[in-house]
Design a protein around this motif. Structure first.
Motif, PDB file in Angstrom:
ATOM      1  N   ALA A  61       0.829  -1.204   0.000  1.00 35.35           N
ATOM      2  CA  ALA A  61       0.000   0.000   0.000  1.00 35.35           C
ATOM      3  C   ALA A  61       0.861   1.250   0.000  1.00 35.35           C
ATOM      4  O   ALA A  61       2.076   1.185   0.172  1.00 35.35           O
ATOM      5  CB  ALA A  61      -0.893   0.001   1.242  1.00 35.35           C
ATOM      6  N   ALA A  62       0.193   2.380  -0.149  1.00 36.43           N
ATOM      7  CA  ALA A  62       0.840   3.677   0.025  1.00 36.43           C
ATOM      8  C   ALA A  62       0.192   4.342   1.239  1.00 36.43           C
ATOM      9  O   ALA A  62      -0.995   4.151   1.496  1.00 36.43           O
ATOM     10  CB  ALA A  62       0.660   4.547  -1.202  1.00 36.43           C
ATOM     11  N   ALA A  63       0.993   5.092   1.975  1.00 33.09           N
ATOM     12  CA  ALA A  63       0.472   5.768   3.161  1.00 33.09           C
ATOM     13  C   ALA A  63       1.096   7.155   3.268  1.00 33.09           C
ATOM     14  O   ALA A  63       2.246   7.363   2.884  1.00 33.09           O
ATOM     15  CB  ALA A  63       0.788   4.961   4.419  1.00 33.09           C
ATOM     16  N   ASP A  64       0.311   8.080   3.773  1.00 37.50           N
ATOM     17  CA  ASP A  64       0.812   9.425   4.017  1.00 37.50           C
ATOM     18  C   ASP A  64       1.670   9.441   5.270  1.00 37.50           C
ATOM     19  O   ASP A  64       1.436   8.670   6.208  1.00 37.50           O
ATOM     20  CB  ASP A  64      -0.348  10.411   4.180  1.00 37.50           C
ATOM     21  CG  ASP A  64      -1.119  10.626   2.881  1.00 37.50           C
ATOM     22  OD1 ASP A  64      -0.502  10.559   1.797  1.00 37.50           O
ATOM     23  OD2 ASP A  64      -2.338  10.868   2.956  1.00 37.50           O
ATOM     24  N   VAL A  65       2.632  10.332   5.289  1.00 40.95           N
ATOM     25  CA  VAL A  65       3.444  10.588   6.477  1.00 40.95           C
ATOM     26  C   VAL A  65       3.013  11.961   6.983  1.00 40.95           C
ATOM     27  O   VAL A  65       3.108  12.953   6.254  1.00 40.95           O
ATOM     28  CB  VAL A  65       4.955  10.571   6.153  1.00 40.95           C
ATOM     29  CG1 VAL A  65       5.766  10.914   7.388  1.00 40.95           C
ATOM     30  CG2 VAL A  65       5.364   9.219   5.583  1.00 40.95           C
ATOM     31  N   TYR A  66       2.504  12.004   8.206  1.00 38.89           N
ATOM     32  CA  TYR A  66       1.943  13.230   8.771  1.00 38.89           C
ATOM     33  C   TYR A  66       2.952  13.921   9.683  1.00 38.89           C
ATOM     34  O   TYR A  66       3.777  13.264  10.315  1.00 38.89           O
ATOM     35  CB  TYR A  66       0.676  12.909   9.575  1.00 38.89           C
ATOM     36  CG  TYR A  66      -0.431  12.357   8.719  1.00 38.89           C
ATOM     37  CD1 TYR A  66      -1.322  13.208   8.088  1.00 38.89           C
ATOM     38  CD2 TYR A  66      -0.580  10.982   8.543  1.00 38.89           C
ATOM     39  CE1 TYR A  66      -2.352  12.704   7.293  1.00 38.89           C
ATOM     40  CE2 TYR A  66      -1.598  10.467   7.749  1.00 38.89           C
ATOM     41  CZ  TYR A  66      -2.481  11.337   7.125  1.00 38.89           C
ATOM     42  OH  TYR A  66      -3.477  10.830   6.341  1.00 38.89           O
ATOM     43  N   MET A  67       2.836  15.237   9.752  1.00 35.81           N
ATOM     44  CA  MET A  67       3.675  16.008  10.666  1.00 35.81           C
ATOM     45  C   MET A  67       3.164  15.826  12.090  1.00 35.81           C
ATOM     46  O   MET A  67       2.012  16.158  12.385  1.00 35.81           O
ATOM     47  CB  MET A  67       3.620  17.498  10.312  1.00 35.81           C
ATOM     48  CG  MET A  67       4.419  17.864   9.088  1.00 35.81           C
ATOM     49  SD  MET A  67       6.191  17.650   9.306  1.00 35.81           S
ATOM     50  CE  MET A  67       6.569  19.022  10.355  1.00 35.81           C
ATOM     51  N   PRO A  68       3.998  15.301  12.979  1.00 42.00           N
ATOM     52  CA  PRO A  68       3.552  15.145  14.363  1.00 42.00           C
ATOM     53  C   PRO A  68       3.486  16.480  15.101  1.00 42.00           C
ATOM     54  O   PRO A  68       2.776  16.599  16.095  1.00 42.00           O
ATOM     55  CB  PRO A  68       4.603  14.221  14.971  1.00 42.00           C
ATOM     56  CG  PRO A  68       5.807  14.365  14.101  1.00 42.00           C
ATOM     57  CD  PRO A  68       5.308  14.725  12.737  1.00 42.00           C
ATOM     58  N   VAL A  69       4.217  17.471  14.613  1.00 40.58           N
ATOM     59  CA  VAL A  69       4.215  18.823  15.183  1.00 40.58           C
ATOM     60  C   VAL A  69       4.393  19.826  14.042  1.00 40.58           C
ATOM     61  O   VAL A  69       4.856  19.469  12.964  1.00 40.58           O
ATOM     62  CB  VAL A  69       5.353  19.030  16.211  1.00 40.58           C
ATOM     63  CG1 VAL A  69       5.167  18.158  17.436  1.00 40.58           C
ATOM     64  CG2 VAL A  69       6.697  18.776  15.581  1.00 40.58           C
ATOM     65  N   SER A  70       4.065  21.071  14.287  1.00 40.12           N
ATOM     66  CA  SER A  70       4.263  22.119  13.282  1.00 40.12           C
ATOM     67  C   SER A  70       5.729  22.516  13.222  1.00 40.12           C
ATOM     68  O   SER A  70       6.415  22.527  14.247  1.00 40.12           O
ATOM     69  CB  SER A  70       3.428  23.355  13.634  1.00 40.12           C
ATOM     70  OG  SER A  70       2.055  23.025  13.675  1.00 40.12           O
ATOM     71  N   GLY A  71       6.178  22.836  12.009  1.00 37.96           N
ATOM     72  CA  GLY A  71       7.549  23.304  11.893  1.00 37.96           C
ATOM     73  C   GLY A  71       8.045  23.356  10.462  1.00 37.96           C
ATOM     74  O   GLY A  71       7.306  23.115   9.507  1.00 37.96           O
ATOM     75  N   GLU A  72       9.340  23.657  10.344  1.00 35.36           N
ATOM     76  CA  GLU A  72      10.011  23.795   9.056  1.00 35.36           C
ATOM     77  C   GLU A  72      10.978  22.634   8.848  1.00 35.36           C
ATOM     78  O   GLU A  72      11.759  22.303   9.742  1.00 35.36           O
ATOM     79  CB  GLU A  72      10.790  25.108   9.010  1.00 35.36           C
ATOM     80  CG  GLU A  72      11.589  25.298   7.743  1.00 35.36           C
ATOM     81  CD  GLU A  72      12.458  26.547   7.761  1.00 35.36           C
ATOM     82  OE1 GLU A  72      13.293  26.673   6.858  1.00 35.36           O
ATOM     83  OE2 GLU A  72      12.307  27.373   8.689  1.00 35.36           O
ATOM     84  N   ILE A  73      10.934  22.044   7.682  1.00 40.15           N
ATOM     85  CA  ILE A  73      11.843  20.945   7.347  1.00 40.15           C
ATOM     86  C   ILE A  73      13.255  21.518   7.189  1.00 40.15           C
ATOM     87  O   ILE A  73      13.467  22.438   6.397  1.00 40.15           O
ATOM     88  CB  ILE A  73      11.409  20.238   6.038  1.00 40.15           C
ATOM     89  CG1 ILE A  73       9.964  19.740   6.131  1.00 40.15           C
ATOM     90  CG2 ILE A  73      12.389  19.116   5.691  1.00 40.15           C
ATOM     91  CD1 ILE A  73       9.687  18.750   7.227  1.00 40.15           C
ATOM     92  N   VAL A  74      14.199  20.973   7.957  1.00 34.59           N
ATOM     93  CA  VAL A  74      15.581  21.465   7.891  1.00 34.59           C
ATOM     94  C   VAL A  74      16.528  20.449   7.264  1.00 34.59           C
ATOM     95  O   VAL A  74      17.645  20.806   6.868  1.00 34.59           O
ATOM     96  CB  VAL A  74      16.107  21.913   9.279  1.00 34.59           C
ATOM     97  CG1 VAL A  74      15.311  23.117   9.787  1.00 34.59           C
ATOM     98  CG2 VAL A  74      16.071  20.780  10.290  1.00 34.59           C
TER      99      VAL A  74
END
Length: 124
Positions: A61-74
């Motif tokens: 299957a395919a699954a989404d990866v969700y942000m566990p917290v708000s922020g900026e990808i570094v």
């Protein structure tokens, strides 16, 4: 700080809030089966807690990866992009997905610790 877990089966290690490490849990990779592709977010992108930040595809299957917290990808894990199987073989270490600079560290309080997540995963 210990690792925290989301109900969407992501983990976050926020020992460094400037570059908290995020990945999928052992439970998630077990459910997915053999991971064959990951779509990682762009460095510099910002997400709110709960938004889709990536995709993981497996033979099942395919699954989404969700942000566990708000922020900026570094940072993103280029090794994972090149070898998606790392999400299966070492999901809590070398199989991490991305690092995020937390915009609201208090959101960590709403996530589960290892014991609570273990109970949650066993019943989901």
């Amino acid at each position: 700080m210990s690792i925290k877990f989301s109900k969407e089966h992501e983990w976050i290690n926020a020992a460094n809030p400037e570059a908290a490490v995020v990945g999928i849990t052992v439970h998630a990779q077990d459910a997915l089966g053999d991971v064959v592709f990951v779509d990682l977010p762009a460095v510099g992108a910002t997400f709110n807690q709960g938004e889709v930040a990536g995709v993981v595809e497996s033979v099942k299957a395919a699954a989404d990866v969700y942000m566990p917290v708000s922020g900026e990808i570094v940072e993103v894990n280029e090794a994972l992009r090149n070898d998606p199987a790392l999400a299966n073989t070492d999901p809590l270490n070398t199989g991490w997905f991305f690092k995020v600079k937390l915009s609201d560290p208090s959101q960590l309080d709403g996530l589960m610790d290892e014991t609570a997540y273990g109970d949650f995963a066993a019943n989901s």
